[in-house]
Design a protein around this motif. Structure first.
Motif, PDB file in Angstrom:
ATOM      1  N   ALA A  24       0.814  -1.219   0.000  1.00 25.26           N
ATOM      2  CA  ALA A  24       0.000   0.000   0.000  1.00 25.26           C
ATOM      3  C   ALA A  24       0.847   1.269   0.000  1.00 25.26           C
ATOM      4  O   ALA A  24       0.389   2.327  -0.416  1.00 25.26           O
ATOM      5  CB  ALA A  24      -0.931   0.005   1.206  1.00 25.26           C
ATOM      6  N   PHE A  25       2.097   1.183   0.438  1.00 28.36           N
ATOM      7  CA  PHE A  25       2.959   2.360   0.526  1.00 28.36           C
ATOM      8  C   PHE A  25       3.567   2.745  -0.820  1.00 28.36           C
ATOM      9  O   PHE A  25       4.053   3.859  -0.986  1.00 28.36           O
ATOM     10  CB  PHE A  25       4.095   2.099   1.532  1.00 28.36           C
ATOM     11  CG  PHE A  25       4.989   0.957   1.132  1.00 28.36           C
ATOM     12  CD1 PHE A  25       6.133   1.193   0.391  1.00 28.36           C
ATOM     13  CD2 PHE A  25       4.680  -0.346   1.480  1.00 28.36           C
ATOM     14  CE1 PHE A  25       6.951   0.147   0.016  1.00 28.36           C
ATOM     15  CE2 PHE A  25       5.493  -1.399   1.113  1.00 28.36           C
ATOM     16  CZ  PHE A  25       6.635  -1.151   0.374  1.00 28.36           C
ATOM     17  N   VAL A  26       3.543   1.856  -1.791  1.00 29.76           N
ATOM     18  CA  VAL A  26       4.213   2.099  -3.072  1.00 29.76           C
ATOM     19  C   VAL A  26       3.650   3.310  -3.821  1.00 29.76           C
ATOM     20  O   VAL A  26       4.424   4.142  -4.321  1.00 29.76           O
ATOM     21  CB  VAL A  26       4.213   0.823  -3.944  1.00 29.76           C
ATOM     22  CG1 VAL A  26       4.725   1.108  -5.342  1.00 29.76           C
ATOM     23  CG2 VAL A  26       5.040  -0.262  -3.288  1.00 29.76           C
ATOM     24  N   PRO A  27       2.326   3.498  -3.939  1.00 32.44           N
ATOM     25  CA  PRO A  27       1.829   4.687  -4.646  1.00 32.44           C
ATOM     26  C   PRO A  27       2.290   6.004  -4.018  1.00 32.44           C
ATOM     27  O   PRO A  27       2.564   6.968  -4.728  1.00 32.44           O
ATOM     28  CB  PRO A  27       0.310   4.541  -4.559  1.00 32.44           C
ATOM     29  CG  PRO A  27       0.069   3.089  -4.422  1.00 32.44           C
ATOM     30  CD  PRO A  27       1.219   2.576  -3.612  1.00 32.44           C
ATOM     31  N   LYS A  28       2.414   6.044  -2.691  1.00 33.83           N
ATOM     32  CA  LYS A  28       2.900   7.261  -2.041  1.00 33.83           C
ATOM     33  C   LYS A  28       4.358   7.528  -2.396  1.00 33.83           C
ATOM     34  O   LYS A  28       4.745   8.673  -2.656  1.00 33.83           O
ATOM     35  CB  LYS A  28       2.740   7.160  -0.522  1.00 33.83           C
ATOM     36  CG  LYS A  28       1.296   7.189  -0.082  1.00 33.83           C
ATOM     37  CD  LYS A  28       1.171   7.087   1.423  1.00 33.83           C
ATOM     38  CE  LYS A  28      -0.297   7.047   1.813  1.00 33.83           C
ATOM     39  NZ  LYS A  28      -0.494   6.923   3.243  1.00 33.83           N
ATOM     40  N   ILE A  29       5.166   6.478  -2.422  1.00 31.76           N
ATOM     41  CA  ILE A  29       6.577   6.630  -2.793  1.00 31.76           C
ATOM     42  C   ILE A  29       6.696   7.075  -4.243  1.00 31.76           C
ATOM     43  O   ILE A  29       7.518   7.938  -4.574  1.00 31.76           O
ATOM     44  CB  ILE A  29       7.345   5.320  -2.541  1.00 31.76           C
ATOM     45  CG1 ILE A  29       7.428   5.039  -1.040  1.00 31.76           C
ATOM     46  CG2 ILE A  29       8.728   5.366  -3.160  1.00 31.76           C
ATOM     47  CD1 ILE A  29       8.039   3.704  -0.695  1.00 31.76           C
ATOM     48  N   ILE A  30       5.872   6.516  -5.112  1.00 30.34           N
ATOM     49  CA  ILE A  30       5.896   6.910  -6.530  1.00 30.34           C
ATOM     50  C   ILE A  30       5.545   8.387  -6.668  1.00 30.34           C
ATOM     51  O   ILE A  30       6.206   9.125  -7.411  1.00 30.34           O
ATOM     52  CB  ILE A  30       4.951   6.019  -7.356  1.00 30.34           C
ATOM     53  CG1 ILE A  30       5.492   4.604  -7.443  1.00 30.34           C
ATOM     54  CG2 ILE A  30       4.737   6.595  -8.752  1.00 30.34           C
ATOM     55  CD1 ILE A  30       4.530   3.602  -8.055  1.00 30.34           C
ATOM     56  N   SER A  31       4.505   8.823  -5.965  1.00 27.91           N
ATOM     57  CA  SER A  31       4.111  10.243  -6.023  1.00 27.91           C
ATOM     58  C   SER A  31       5.239  11.139  -5.530  1.00 27.91           C
ATOM     59  O   SER A  31       5.548  12.161  -6.160  1.00 27.91           O
ATOM     60  CB  SER A  31       2.856  10.478  -5.195  1.00 27.91           C
ATOM     61  OG  SER A  31       1.759   9.841  -5.779  1.00 27.91           O
ATOM     62  N   LEU A  32       5.862  10.789  -4.428  1.00 25.85           N
ATOM     63  CA  LEU A  32       6.974  11.589  -3.911  1.00 25.85           C
ATOM     64  C   LEU A  32       8.136  11.635  -4.896  1.00 25.85           C
ATOM     65  O   LEU A  32       8.753  12.690  -5.087  1.00 25.85           O
ATOM     66  CB  LEU A  32       7.441  11.041  -2.557  1.00 25.85           C
ATOM     67  CG  LEU A  32       6.494  11.275  -1.391  1.00 25.85           C
ATOM     68  CD1 LEU A  32       6.997  10.531  -0.153  1.00 25.85           C
ATOM     69  CD2 LEU A  32       6.358  12.750  -1.097  1.00 25.85           C
TER      70      LEU A  32
END
Length: 90
Positions: A24-32
């Motif tokens: 679940a954390f991957v989309p946040k890392i991609i956005s950052l």
């Protein structure tokens, strides 16, 4: 180029290994990462004197190219819709 392909292949392999995990954390890392890339691109553009001196011309060219791409895509989508997806009236 080989480095980019290698990094992507490593990501695909890692994704394959972790496919059953909840990531679940991957989309946040991609956005950052995207925000950071855009920020550093902005710094690079702002520091380039040639780009800043010709921003008006470059902007106009970009507007014309973008408008042409959007209009062409819209006409292509309309053509494909009418040709393949619209039901015939009986």
């Amino acid at each position: 180029m080989l480095t980019v392909i290698g990094i992507m292949a490593a990501g695909i392999f890692l994704g394959y290994l972790l496919r059953k995990k909840r990531l679940a954390f991957v989309p946040k890392i991609i956005s950052l990462a995207i925000y950071a890339l855009l920020f550093f691109l902005g710094i690079t553009v702002g520091a380039n004197r040639d780009i800043m001196d010709n921003l008006g011309t470059i902007g106009l060219d970009a507007l014309v190219i973008t408008s042409g791409a959007v209009i062409g895509s819209a006409f292509a989508a309309l053509f494909i819709y009418k040709r393949f997806f619209k039901e015939e009236k009986k």
